[in-house]
Design a protein around this motif. Structure first.
Motif, mmCIF file in Angstrom:
data_model
loop_
_atom_site.group_PDB
_atom_site.id
_atom_site.type_symbol
_atom_site.label_atom_id
_atom_site.label_comp_id
_atom_site.label_asym_id
_atom_site.label_seq_id
_atom_site.Cartn_x
_atom_site.Cartn_y
_atom_site.Cartn_z
ATOM 1 N N LYS A 245 0.830 -1.206 0.000
ATOM 2 C CA LYS A 245 0.000 0.000 0.000
ATOM 3 C C LYS A 245 0.863 1.253 0.000
ATOM 4 N N ARG B 62 1.348 6.390 -7.010
ATOM 5 C CA ARG B 62 0.180 7.207 -7.364
ATOM 6 C C ARG B 62 0.480 8.692 -7.181
ATOM 7 N N LYS B 63 1.121 9.041 -6.056
ATOM 8 C CA LYS B 63 1.437 10.442 -5.784
ATOM 9 C C LYS B 63 2.414 11.007 -6.809
ATOM 10 N N VAL C 237 -7.355 6.837 -1.697
ATOM 11 C CA VAL C 237 -6.962 5.421 -1.701
ATOM 12 C C VAL C 237 -7.730 4.663 -0.625
ATOM 13 N N ASN D 180 0.889 3.971 -2.971
ATOM 14 C CA ASN D 180 0.604 5.368 -2.668
ATOM 15 C C ASN D 180 1.688 6.280 -3.234
ATOM 16 N N THR E 142 -6.631 2.796 1.777
ATOM 17 C CA THR E 142 -5.840 2.516 2.967
ATOM 18 C C THR E 142 -6.645 2.733 4.248
ATOM 19 N N GLN F 199 -4.270 13.571 1.057
ATOM 20 C CA GLN F 199 -3.389 12.518 0.552
ATOM 21 C C GLN F 199 -4.024 11.136 0.645
ATOM 22 N N VAL F 200 -4.673 10.844 1.779
ATOM 23 C CA VAL F 200 -5.124 9.471 2.022
ATOM 24 C C VAL F 200 -6.529 9.205 1.504
#
Length: 650
Positions: A123, A130-131, A355, A127, A357, A351-352
């Protein structure tokens, strides 16, 4: 299975037992190491995908020293130790491990921990990829937009905020000319709100002349590679006069990250990031700077080859630039404040949220954990599906399982119908588990199984039900302490703690109290039909120097009571707990002997003018009016505009 595991353990029997368990389960053990040096040698040769690290090893260095190096290289690792007390967990937490096994452990515990570590590492990598992809797209979009150079530089800095947090940023070339750091600066004053600070603004804020700034430039060290300054190192580098010291004193900054970008024409373009946190930057940010370097070098070369940055950069005077994102602004509506700690929380949410997560929200009671969960859900791809909430502390132990997983008809005496549990209700959406630290141990095991297998079984049921649920958990407890004292499962802790968000207490963001008070007054005016305008200065000072054990919830209750009891349109008294526990009032707190004849705004205006006169018009920095009034400079600027305080009055 293609997992290569290195075992770092100084006891051969224990290491060999681990090897047997791992190989029987399909893992490849690429070696044993008894010390940090041995481990680094094997890692270089074998490049393992996972490292099991004992804390106590042969030689002067510990497993924690090795873990710091593994963290820098983004290598997944799990601690194995006979000690899991609170102090040890607090120490290892800083290295961000992917798991922790307490000796002695069963084979099943080992395999579950490895699975969780693999999941968390996967994960984390997803991430980052993806970022990075999103960042590249943002840079290309910025280059294509028809905007001023100033606006483009602002948006580049904003794109970097997701990787390198900052409260103040500078961008530009370092020159030897008459101007310091041929740079454009941005002071963060709100979520996606920035104040543009060019050379003219900097002179005005600091009361320094151009030749004085040039002198500071010449004493400022220049870094040719990415580097960070935190804690004592930042204090040391800002002890002597320099531009770093000027920025630190003027904007109350406590750490610095320098990011040079080497352009294709041989020139070096710099990003300077500063934070009000003393520990904001670390080696991970250096690694991030290296990963992003080529993207930035290409974009900046194309951007600056068209239009070279020349000073003075900004003709805008103390202007606040607000970016446009209606969805985000609407999502954060109702969360009041501009303190840097709260803005960091907003950054983490952004940011989170996209996704899947798991998120663990940490904070004292009354800090707004449920509101943060709402924001994450609303900004996620699951926003059109249910957000189901359950408070683990509010239900009796014998009801929690049936509430979470549901039950079949006749599963027990009172089960007259099938009951659908919270997990099924949240299918396709988000499940918010508030006060997760209160969950009984036996249910923690069942929750962990559900998270791993993504299926539940109703009480009395004979069939499993597949579910697709994102978990957001929250607690006001220290889960490390709960684990150390045997009240919370270590494997569940690591499963939930993939992306922790720490909410600041109200006493850590006292600058936000005036904004929060205004918000709650407006809220309760609507509810009660009253027309309360403000609080008296005495009440404001009382709130600013109170310890707020109940945080925002306590402030809201106190304002509601004060609105109900107020006889005029100004709140002149507020009921708080014993003031004996309050910290000493700041030595620069403004006096409270206002004339009863004048309105509150008139008194406030007169007082601000008197302080500005005392400071000879200086607003920012040490000895400035903002410091004496104990409010942020941006808040003082806003008040001056609102109260029509002009320079000629000072």
């Amino acid at each position: 299975m293609n997992e290569k595991v290195l075992i770092v353990e100084d006891q051969f029997i224990e290491a060999n037992d681990l090897k047997i368990m791992l190989e029987k389960s399909g893992y490849t053990v690429c070696g044993f190491a008894r010390s940090v040096n041995d481990a680094l040698t094997i890692i270089k040769a074998q490049n393992p995908t996972l490292v099991l690290v004992d804390i106590l090893l042969k030689g002067p260095q510990t497993g924690i020293d090795l873990a710091k190096k593994l963290h820098e290289t983004n290598t997944a690792f799990i601690y194995i130790s006979a000690n899991s007390n609170h102090e040890v967990l607090e120490e290892v937490k800083a290295t961000q491990p992917y798991g922790f096994l307490v000796k002695p452990f069963r084979k099943k515990d080992l395999l579950v921990t490895l699975e969780i570590a693999h999941y968390r590492h996967e994960k984390s990598q997803e991430n980052e990829i993806r970022k990075a992809g999103h960042f590249k797209e943002k840079l290309e979009a910025i280059l294509d937009k028809k905007q001023s150079l100033e606006d483009k530089m602002l948006h580049i800095n904003m794109a970097l905020q997701a990787f390198i947090p900052f409260d103040f940023a500078g961008s530009g070339y370092i020159t030897q000319g008459p101007v310091p750091y041929n740079a454009l600066n941005f002071l963060r004053v709100g979520f996606e709100e920035y104040q543009v600070i060019g050379i003219n603004e900097l002179q005005e804020m600091t009361n320094l002349k151009m030749n004085e700034l040039k002198s500071l430039q010449q004493t400022t060290p220049v870094d040719l590679a990415a580097r960070f300054y935190t804690d004592l190192e930042f204090e040391a580098i800002t002890a002597k006069p320099s531009m770093k010291k000027l920025y630190a004193d003027t904007f109350r900054l406590r750490s610095n990250f320098v990011m040079p970008i080497h352009l294709f024409n041989g020139e070096v373009f710099y990003f300077f990031f500063y934070s009000r946190r003393p520990d904001a930057y670390n080696q991970e940010h250096v690694a991030t700077a290296h990963r992003l370097h080529n993207y930035l070098a290409e974009i900046l070369y194309n951007l600056l080859s068209v239009e070279k940055i020349e000073m003075p950069l900004s003709t805008k005077k103390h202007e606040e630039v607000k970016t446009e994102d209606e969805e985000r602004n609407a999502t954060f509506e109702g969360i009041i404040g501009n303190s840097h700690l709260l803005l960091n929380v907003f950054d983490y949410i952004v940011q989170v949220a996209p996704v899947n997560t798991s998120v663990l929200i940490l904070g004292e009671r009354g800090t707004g954990k449920e509101r943060i969960a709402d924001c994450i859900h609303k900004l996620s791809p699951r926003k059109n599906n249910p957000l189901i909430k359950i408070n683990c502390a509010a239900l009796p132990t014998n009801l929690i399982e049936s509430e979470l997983f549901g039950y079949e008809k006749e599963a027990f005496t009172d089960a007259t119908d099938r009951h659908i549990g919270k997990f099924e209700l949240a299918d396709g959406g988000t499940l918010f588990l508030d006060e997760i630290g209160e969950l009984p141990l036996e249910l923690q095991a069942k929750l962990l199984r559900v998270l791993q297998e993504k299926e539940i079984e109703r009480i009395g049921g004979k069939q499993s039900v597949k579910i697709d649920v994102r978990i957001i958990a929250a607690t006001n407890r220290s889960l490390e302490k709960e684990v150390g004292e045997g009240r919370f499962r270590l494997d569940l802790y690591y499963r939930l703690n993939i992306f922790p968000i720490q909410l600041p207490s109200l006493r850590e963001r006292m600058d936000d109290i005036p904004l929060l008070a205004d918000h709650f007054i407006a809220l309760f005016n609507k509810k009660t039909g009253k027309q309360i305008m403000d609080v008296s200065n005495e009440v404001l000072q009382k709130m600013l120097h109170y310890h707020w054990p109940g945080n925002i919830r306590e402030l809201e209750n106190a304002i509601e009571r004060s609105v109900l009891l107020a006889r005029g349109n100004i709140i002149t008294d507020i009921a708080l707990q014993s003031m004996a526990e309050m910290p000493t009032i700041a030595k620069h707190a403004p006096p409270t002997n206002y004339s009863a004849v004048k309105s509150f705004e008139e008194n406030e205006r007169d007082h601000i003018i008197s302080v500005l006169q005392l400071c000879k018009g200086k607003i920012w920095g040490k000895g400035g009016a903002a410091e004496m009034l104990n409010i942020p400079p941006t808040t003082l600027n806003s008040k001056m505009k609102k109260l029509s305080i002009k320079r000629e009055y000072i």
